[in-house]
Design an enzyme around this catalytic site. Structure first.
Site, PDB file in Angstrom:
ATOM      1  N   ASP A  53       0.833  -1.201   0.000  1.00 58.44           N
ATOM      2  CA  ASP A  53       0.000   0.000   0.000  1.00 58.44           C
ATOM      3  C   ASP A  53       0.871   1.255   0.000  1.00 58.44           C
ATOM      4  O   ASP A  53       0.588   2.231  -0.704  1.00 58.44           O
ATOM      5  CB  ASP A  53      -0.920  -0.027   1.222  1.00 58.44           C
ATOM      6  CG  ASP A  53      -1.747   1.238   1.357  1.00 58.44           C
ATOM      7  OD1 ASP A  53      -2.600   1.480   0.487  1.00 58.44           O
ATOM      8  OD2 ASP A  53      -1.541   1.978   2.333  1.00 58.44           O
ATOM      9  N   GLU A 125      -1.945  -5.228  -3.734  1.00 59.36           N
ATOM     10  CA  GLU A 125      -0.970  -4.501  -2.909  1.00 59.36           C
ATOM     11  C   GLU A 125       0.096  -5.445  -2.364  1.00 59.36           C
ATOM     12  O   GLU A 125       1.284  -5.075  -2.290  1.00 59.36           O
ATOM     13  CB  GLU A 125      -1.693  -3.790  -1.772  1.00 59.36           C
ATOM     14  CG  GLU A 125      -2.583  -2.655  -2.261  1.00 59.36           C
ATOM     15  CD  GLU A 125      -3.335  -1.958  -1.157  1.00 59.36           C
ATOM     16  OE1 GLU A 125      -3.711  -0.785  -1.356  1.00 59.36           O
ATOM     17  OE2 GLU A 125      -3.558  -2.567  -0.085  1.00 59.36           O
TER      18      GLU A 125
END
Length: 234
Positions: A53, A125
């Site tokens: 992320d 992610e």
């Protein structure tokens, strides 16, 4: 998918990703949902998701900064939030055909597409983190831009927060604020799903789903904005 079958599928995924991994155990971990593992300390993709992320955010922010030299901090933040959202990450996962490589527990095998959207987003992610740890930031950034570059130029990336947008539109159209009603909370404690209905006086309501009430409210608000033409579908 059993362990041996999953291991033999990894080269196929590497081909789709355009990246060869020296550490395939980490790649396999990036595809492993917590429902497959037993015990609090069992390994899954969540730590990789945390790192990915941040790498995604850095790469997208860096590119936005270069692409829009006249944009202020507010516009850049709006674009960034849209581009790193679960919705966008899930779309990338679908473009890669990632769902067939993710290892779920039995209780997640037959879930509807909307239910697994957040999982597909999380795995994207986690994969970014796996690329970063295996090859460094430049290769991870190149991987990200292959899948995000066209989105960086899209008007949709400049959309404001859907709830804020809906509130302002509703006040203009009706003089009243929209309302949100929690319809259902389902799923296991580690992966809850909230269903929320958004309503604007004089207009048809819409529902949204998400892992939090806020996420579900955001999806429902987006549906109204798109349906009423406040936002374009592109």
């Amino acid at each position: 998918m059993d362990q041996m079958k999953h291991q033999t599928s990894l080269p196929k995924l590497e081909k789709l990703l355009g990246v060869t991994f020296t550490d395939r155990e980490r790649l396999a971990l990036a595809l492993t949902h917590s429902s497959l593992q037993q015990g609090r300390d069992a390994a899954n993709y969540e730590r990789l998701e945390f790192l990915g992320d941040r790498v995604l955010g850095m790469a997208v922010a860096e590119r936005l900064f270069a692409l829009y030299p006249d944009a202020d901090e507010g516009e850049l933040s709006v674009r960034l939030n849209m581009l790193v959202s679960a919705e966008t990450c899930a779309l990338v996962a679908d473009e890669i055909d990632l769902a067939r490589f993710i290892r779920f527990g039995v209780d997640l095998k037959n879930l509807a597409d909307a239910r697994t959207r957040s999982i597909r987003a999380d795995v994207v992610e986690a994969l970014i983190a796996a690329v970063y740890l295996d090859h460094g930031y430049e290769v991870a950034r190149d991987f990200i831009l292959r899948h995000w570059e066209h989105r960086l130029h899209s008007a949709a990336s400049a959309r404001r927060d859907p709830k804020t947008e809906l509130q302002e539109w509703a006040h203009r159209a009706t003089g009243a604020a929209p309302s949100y009603e929690l319809l259902e909370r389902s799923g296991p404690d580690h992966e809850p799903v909230f269903t929320v209905r958004a309503s604007v006086k004089g207009f048809a309501a819409e529902t949204g789903k998400g892992r939090s009430k806020r996420q579900a409210e955001t999806e429902a608000a987006s549906r109204i904005l798109l349906r009423e033409g406040v936002w374009k579908s592109n």
